[in-house]
Design a protein around this motif. Structure first.
Motif, PDB file in Angstrom:
ATOM      1  N   GLU A   1       0.828  -1.209   0.000  1.00  0.00           N
ATOM      2  CA  GLU A   1       0.000   0.000   0.000  1.00  0.00           C
ATOM      3  C   GLU A   1       0.864   1.261   0.000  1.00  0.00           C
ATOM      4  O   GLU A   1       0.520   2.259  -0.649  1.00  0.00           O
ATOM      5  N   TYR A   2       1.954   1.239   0.710  1.00  0.00           N
ATOM      6  CA  TYR A   2       2.898   2.354   0.713  1.00  0.00           C
ATOM      7  C   TYR A   2       3.366   2.661  -0.706  1.00  0.00           C
ATOM      8  O   TYR A   2       3.388   3.818  -1.149  1.00  0.00           O
ATOM      9  N   ALA A   3       3.720   1.600  -1.447  1.00  0.00           N
ATOM     10  CA  ALA A   3       4.199   1.780  -2.813  1.00  0.00           C
ATOM     11  C   ALA A   3       3.080   2.221  -3.754  1.00  0.00           C
ATOM     12  O   ALA A   3       3.287   3.046  -4.640  1.00  0.00           O
ATOM     13  N   ALA A   4       1.874   1.671  -3.571  1.00  0.00           N
ATOM     14  CA  ALA A   4       0.748   2.045  -4.425  1.00  0.00           C
ATOM     15  C   ALA A   4       0.382   3.511  -4.243  1.00  0.00           C
ATOM     16  O   ALA A   4       0.069   4.212  -5.209  1.00  0.00           O
TER      17      ALA A   4
ATOM     18  N   TRP B   1      -6.867   6.515  -5.398  1.00  0.00           N
ATOM     19  CA  TRP B   1      -5.888   6.008  -6.363  1.00  0.00           C
ATOM     20  C   TRP B   1      -4.732   7.003  -6.399  1.00  0.00           C
ATOM     21  O   TRP B   1      -4.863   8.136  -5.935  1.00  0.00           O
ATOM     22  N   TRP B   2      -3.616   6.630  -6.944  1.00  0.00           N
ATOM     23  CA  TRP B   2      -2.469   7.551  -6.903  1.00  0.00           C
ATOM     24  C   TRP B   2      -2.751   8.825  -7.674  1.00  0.00           C
ATOM     25  O   TRP B   2      -2.146   9.872  -7.398  1.00  0.00           O
ATOM     26  N   TRP B   3      -3.676   8.800  -8.638  1.00  0.00           N
ATOM     27  CA  TRP B   3      -3.966  10.005  -9.428  1.00  0.00           C
ATOM     28  C   TRP B   3      -5.087  10.839  -8.839  1.00  0.00           C
ATOM     29  O   TRP B   3      -5.338  11.939  -9.298  1.00  0.00           O
ATOM     30  N   GLY B   4      -5.834  10.360  -7.841  1.00  0.00           N
ATOM     31  CA  GLY B   4      -6.913  11.145  -7.260  1.00  0.00           C
ATOM     32  C   GLY B   4      -8.035  10.281  -6.731  1.00  0.00           C
ATOM     33  O   GLY B   4      -7.912   9.057  -6.608  1.00  0.00           O
ATOM     34  N   ASN B   5      -9.158  10.930  -6.403  1.00  0.00           N
ATOM     35  CA  ASN B   5     -10.295  10.234  -5.809  1.00  0.00           C
ATOM     36  C   ASN B   5     -11.372   9.861  -6.821  1.00  0.00           C
ATOM     37  O   ASN B   5     -12.396   9.298  -6.446  1.00  0.00           O
ATOM     38  N   GLU B   6     -11.175  10.206  -8.073  1.00  0.00           N
ATOM     39  CA  GLU B   6     -12.138   9.880  -9.113  1.00  0.00           C
ATOM     40  C   GLU B   6     -11.490   8.956 -10.141  1.00  0.00           C
ATOM     41  O   GLU B   6     -10.305   9.073 -10.450  1.00  0.00           O
TER      42      GLU B   6
ATOM     43  N   ALA C   1       2.744   5.296 -15.025  1.00  0.00           N
ATOM     44  CA  ALA C   1       3.308   4.907 -13.733  1.00  0.00           C
ATOM     45  C   ALA C   1       2.941   5.933 -12.679  1.00  0.00           C
ATOM     46  O   ALA C   1       2.639   7.090 -12.973  1.00  0.00           O
ATOM     47  N   ASN C   2       2.971   5.515 -11.408  1.00  0.00           N
ATOM     48  CA  ASN C   2       2.762   6.483 -10.326  1.00  0.00           C
ATOM     49  C   ASN C   2       4.039   7.292 -10.090  1.00  0.00           C
ATOM     50  O   ASN C   2       5.031   7.141 -10.819  1.00  0.00           O
ATOM     51  N   ALA C   3       4.015   8.139  -9.084  1.00  0.00           N
ATOM     52  CA  ALA C   3       5.123   9.075  -8.874  1.00  0.00           C
ATOM     53  C   ALA C   3       6.438   8.371  -8.573  1.00  0.00           C
ATOM     54  O   ALA C   3       7.505   8.960  -8.747  1.00  0.00           O
ATOM     55  N   TRP C   4       6.384   7.133  -8.126  1.00  0.00           N
ATOM     56  CA  TRP C   4       7.602   6.389  -7.836  1.00  0.00           C
ATOM     57  C   TRP C   4       7.956   5.420  -8.965  1.00  0.00           C
ATOM     58  O   TRP C   4       8.792   4.524  -8.783  1.00  0.00           O
ATOM     59  N   GLY C   5       7.324   5.574 -10.113  1.00  0.00           N
ATOM     60  CA  GLY C   5       7.699   4.804 -11.286  1.00  0.00           C
ATOM     61  C   GLY C   5       7.121   3.408 -11.346  1.00  0.00           C
ATOM     62  O   GLY C   5       7.525   2.615 -12.197  1.00  0.00           O
ATOM     63  N   LEU C   6       6.153   3.086 -10.482  1.00  0.00           N
ATOM     64  CA  LEU C   6       5.580   1.743 -10.436  1.00  0.00           C
ATOM     65  C   LEU C   6       4.372   1.648 -11.349  1.00  0.00           C
ATOM     66  O   LEU C   6       3.533   2.560 -11.392  1.00  0.00           O
ATOM     67  N   LYS C   7       4.248   0.531 -12.045  1.00  0.00           N
ATOM     68  CA  LYS C   7       3.176   0.319 -13.021  1.00  0.00           C
ATOM     69  C   LYS C   7       2.158  -0.693 -12.516  1.00  0.00           C
ATOM     70  O   LYS C   7       2.494  -1.648 -11.812  1.00  0.00           O
ATOM     71  N   ASP C   8       0.901  -0.492 -12.915  1.00  0.00           N
ATOM     72  CA  ASP C   8      -0.175  -1.471 -12.711  1.00  0.00           C
ATOM     73  C   ASP C   8      -0.401  -1.813 -11.241  1.00  0.00           C
ATOM     74  O   ASP C   8      -0.836  -2.928 -10.920  1.00  0.00           O
ATOM     75  N   MET C   9      -0.130  -0.880 -10.350  1.00  0.00           N
ATOM     76  CA  MET C   9      -0.462  -1.133  -8.949  1.00  0.00           C
ATOM     77  C   MET C   9      -1.975  -1.216  -8.771  1.00  0.00           C
ATOM     78  O   MET C   9      -2.464  -1.887  -7.860  1.00  0.00           O
ATOM     79  N   HIS C  10      -2.713  -0.519  -9.617  1.00  0.00           N
ATOM     80  CA  HIS C  10      -4.174  -0.592  -9.598  1.00  0.00           C
ATOM     81  C   HIS C  10      -4.633  -1.432 -10.783  1.00  0.00           C
ATOM     82  O   HIS C  10      -4.354  -1.108 -11.940  1.00  0.00           O
ATOM     83  N   GLY C  11      -5.335  -2.524 -10.521  1.00  0.00           N
ATOM     84  CA  GLY C  11      -5.901  -3.313 -11.592  1.00  0.00           C
ATOM     85  C   GLY C  11      -4.909  -4.223 -12.291  1.00  0.00           C
ATOM     86  O   GLY C  11      -3.815  -4.510 -11.819  1.00  0.00           O
ATOM     87  N   ASN C  12      -5.306  -4.707 -13.461  1.00  0.00           N
ATOM     88  CA  ASN C  12      -4.605  -5.692 -14.294  1.00  0.00           C
ATOM     89  C   ASN C  12      -4.700  -7.073 -13.662  1.00  0.00           C
ATOM     90  O   ASN C  12      -5.492  -7.888 -14.105  1.00  0.00           O
TER      91      ASN C  12
ATOM     92  N   THR D   1      -9.946  -1.602  -6.929  1.00  0.00           N
ATOM     93  CA  THR D   1      -8.557  -1.351  -7.323  1.00  0.00           C
ATOM     94  C   THR D   1      -7.936  -0.208  -6.533  1.00  0.00           C
ATOM     95  O   THR D   1      -6.803   0.183  -6.826  1.00  0.00           O
ATOM     96  N   ARG D   2      -8.644   0.355  -5.552  1.00  0.00           N
ATOM     97  CA  ARG D   2      -8.103   1.473  -4.769  1.00  0.00           C
ATOM     98  C   ARG D   2      -6.844   1.051  -3.999  1.00  0.00           C
ATOM     99  O   ARG D   2      -6.633  -0.128  -3.733  1.00  0.00           O
ATOM    100  N   SER D   3      -6.064   2.035  -3.580  1.00  0.00           N
ATOM    101  CA  SER D   3      -4.817   1.742  -2.859  1.00  0.00           C
ATOM    102  C   SER D   3      -5.061   0.978  -1.566  1.00  0.00           C
ATOM    103  O   SER D   3      -4.230   0.156  -1.167  1.00  0.00           O
TER     104      SER D   3
END
Length: 689
Positions: free
Chosen positions: A555-558, A566-571, A599-610, A655-657
């Protein structure tokens, strides 16, 4: 029995295996299917929802389901208290249905048919129209496209919940099959004359016309047009002024029913202002026996009260920079325009205070965080309410098409997606591009073996759990977790290419790829035990301490430093994740190759979904007593292990964090995968090959 052959009865379980609903009450037929109330078996507390079972004649039509999925993604962008919240489209055993927030089933169409609409008091009619209008205005502002389907059967009404407008633009998916439908929708009866032209040059002003036609029927107790009336009737029929409207109100309504688009008000809010401007202060406050109307704009005293509630919870001196604004709120005259501006500024004040608290997560300040969050949300609602009193612009934004709104983002090129060259020695470490100064690398072993690309993460403290009041009981209580050690996490899920190395080297069966292909797709059909075996093997062949991440680390990484859902916002934003309603080509169908989306701000991909991702922890249905140092929960009943992130199959909310679920460690599905973590004795920076 539904026309798909599935028996619909009280107590029946419907839906896919991972998300079942138990039918409780049949609400009755609807032009777009059959309405039922049901219990959501997959959500904590089993909340009541409303299901709309779609007729088989629609399901059989080419591309209907795919087009409807796109419309659902679009309509979910409209978040407003009077917009009916749609949870998604579900299917199982040939049965397709939509899930919505709970409603009683009473629609404006029912009230028209029974004569109850005529019995509403003037203030009730006014409140009903204001709530409808503000929901439609929110749709226009978010979607920038005409709804084109506004009709009384889409207006749900209850004494406790007020008005809810169904925001799905049915016209775009059913108009070609209109004559086939067993029960005809009525949007054609209310549509503007341009709606009869093929292709239909509708605009936001077309919805103004439909809204005005509904308002006319509400006040005249008869429809402006009959179901079989055509375009010619819009030009030739002379409507009689309802007795309950003043001359000014009738003039405003007539302008909205003008056959010429450009002669109509530019927006529904502009029409509402013309209809009710003389009584706008009372329009939003109906008697207790009325259907609830929008609350009045309570001036910025709400801001003063909000700040007063939290003053004792906030460190001394934090409010000092805001004192001039607070004094200003208490003194200046409050025109509608000024009210809206001050509400916006006040929201920023509370937002800044919230940010300061979150940067210093003292457990004793959790009540302050909750209070500030509540007050910030209330102020956002107040700002929304103030719009009806504010000047209305003459034109709305330019429209875009449904296809443009749901177009997936292009795939991003990833240097680490290229197969690595053989290492010169048994074990080597290949440094890769580093986002924001965080080291990224890949370990190699043997002649051609390679580990997943991993990303080092910063050390910090974060709040773990349901910070946004969108989650289930198992995401609470929110607690502070400290990551005061160094570790790295896989940039994306372990792929088939990466896992197949292990399976071939250890003579294990290759997991089934469901016919979607292997290569760079995330490995699926792997159990928690399989994931454990892979990380143990990877640690042995590289000599590095690879493992599954803990739940807190995941969750810290997500979150990547965020506090949103989600890392991009609440919507939900289209094409930011792969889920059943996320706006990608893979939604609800299959997994996507890794790294296709941002990717999120730390460069991680697909933390939400997939694909869902196994983590180390044993499952607990709450966080009381859970570790606060980032370690895994390994005590208690470990017959279930935690899985995180949601999948291509799931609703967006899963798929939320902070969303979490559990499964037995020896089971596997085509929605389950994992990513690796790696302990680092010291922070790595600028590692060389």
């Amino acid at each position: 029995m539904d026309d798909s052959g599935v028996l619909l009865e009280i107590g029946a379980l419907v839906g896919p295996e991972r998300h079942r609903f138990r039918l409780t009450t049949e609400l009755g037929p609807h032009p777009y299917g059959t309405l039922w109330q049901a219990e959501d078996q997959a959500s904590s507390g089993r909340p009541t929802v409303t299901l709309l079972f779609l007729p088989d004649v629609l399901i059989r039509q080419p591309e209907f389901v795919e087009r409807l999925r796109k419309l659902i993604i679009v309509c979910r962008k409209c978040k407003h208290p009077n917009a009916l919240d749609c949870y998604g489209l579900f299917s199982a055993k040939g049965l397709f249905f939509l899930a919505f927030e709970a409603v009683d089933g009473l629609t404006l169409a029912d009230m028209f048919a029974s004569g109850k609409a005529a019995q509403l008091k003037p203030m009730q009619k006014q409140g009903l129209l204001i709530q409808m209008g503000k929901a439609m205005d929110a749709f226009h502002r978010e979607i920038h496209k005409s709804h084109a389907s506004l009709a009384p059967e889409l207006i749900f009404i209850s004494s406790k919940r007020g008005v809810r407008v169904m925001m799905i633009s049915w016209h775009y998916v059913v108009d070609d099959y209109f004559d086939l439908m067993p029960s005809k929708p009525t949007y054609r009866q209310y549509q503007a004359p341009e709606g009869f032209v093929d292709p239909q040059p509708t605009s936001l002003r077309s919805d103004v016309y439909a809204f005005a036609a509904l308002a006319y029927q509400l006040y005249a107790d008869k429809p402006a047009f009959l179901p079989d009336d055509d375009e010619k009737a819009r030009f030739q029929r002379e409507l009689k002024a309802p007795n309950s409207l003043s001359a000014k109100q009738w003039s405003a309504l007539q302008s909205a029913l003008n056959p010429d688009q450009q002669s109509r008000p530019a927006s529904i809010l502009e029409l509402l202002k013309a209809l009710f401007s003389e009584e706008e202060d009372t329009a939003a406050n109906t008697p207790e026996d009325a259907h609830p109307a929008p609350p009045s704009v309570d001036k910025p005293n709400r801001v003063i009260n909000a700040i007063s509630r939290v003053k004792k919870l906030i460190p001394t001196g934090w409010l000092q920079p805001f004192q001039p604004i607070i004094r200003l709120l208490q003194k200046i005259p409050l025109s509608p325009k000024v009210t809206a501006a001050l509400l916006f500024s006040s929201g920023l004040i509370l937002g800044l205070l919230l940010s300061l608290l979150l940067q210093q997560p003292d457990p004793q300040q959790q009540q302050a965080i909750r209070t500030l969050t509540e007050q910030r949300d209330l102020l956002q609602q107040e700002l929304e309410q103030a719009r009806i009193n504010s000047p209305v612009t003459s034109e709305q934004p330019v429209e875009t098409s449904i296809d443009e709104l749901t177009q997936p983002l292009p795939a991003l090129n990833e240097s680490e997606a290229v197969a690595p060259s053989p290492a010169a020695q048994d074990t080597s470490r290949q440094a890769l591009e580093q986002p924001d100064g965080l080291a990224r690398f890949r370990d190699h072993f043997g002649e051609a073996g390679y580990a997943p690309v991993v990303q080092t993460l910063p050390q910090d403290t974060f709040l773990m759990g349901d910070l946004n009041r969108m989650g289930d009981d198992n995401e609470r209580p929110v607690r502070t977790v400290s990551i005061d050690y160094s570790f790295a996490l896989g940039v994306h899920e372990v792929t088939f290419d990466e896992y197949d190395q292990f399976a071939l080297a250890t003579n294990r069966p290759l997991p089934d790829d469901a016919g979607w292909g292997r290569g760079s797709r995330p490995v699926i059909n792997v159990s928690w035990q399989d994931a454990q075996a892979y990380t143990a093997w990877l640690a042995a062949v590289t000599g590095e301490p690879y493992r599954l991440p803990t739940e807190a680390e995941w969750e810290y990484a997500a979150r990547a430093g965020t506090i949103s859902a989600w890392w991009w916002g609440n919507e939900l934003v289209p094409a930011m994740a792969v889920c059943d309603e996320c706006g990608t080509q893979w939604d609800g169908q299959q997994s996507a190759p890794v790294g296709q989306l941002p990717a999120n701000a730390w460069g991680l991909k697909d933390m939400h979904g997939n694909v869902d991702e196994w983590v180390q922890d044993c499952y607990s249905d709450h966080y009381r007593g859970a570790p606060e140092d980032g370690s895994a929960l390994l005590s208690g009943d470990c017959s279930y292990r935690v899985i995180r992130g949601g999948s291509w199959f799931d609703l967006a909310r899963l798929t939320r964090s902070s969303s979490r679920y559990r499964h037995p460690p020896d089971t596997a599905r085509n929605t389950w995968g994992f990513r690796v973590a790696l302990d680092l004795p010291t922070p790595i920076s600028n590692a060389s090959p």
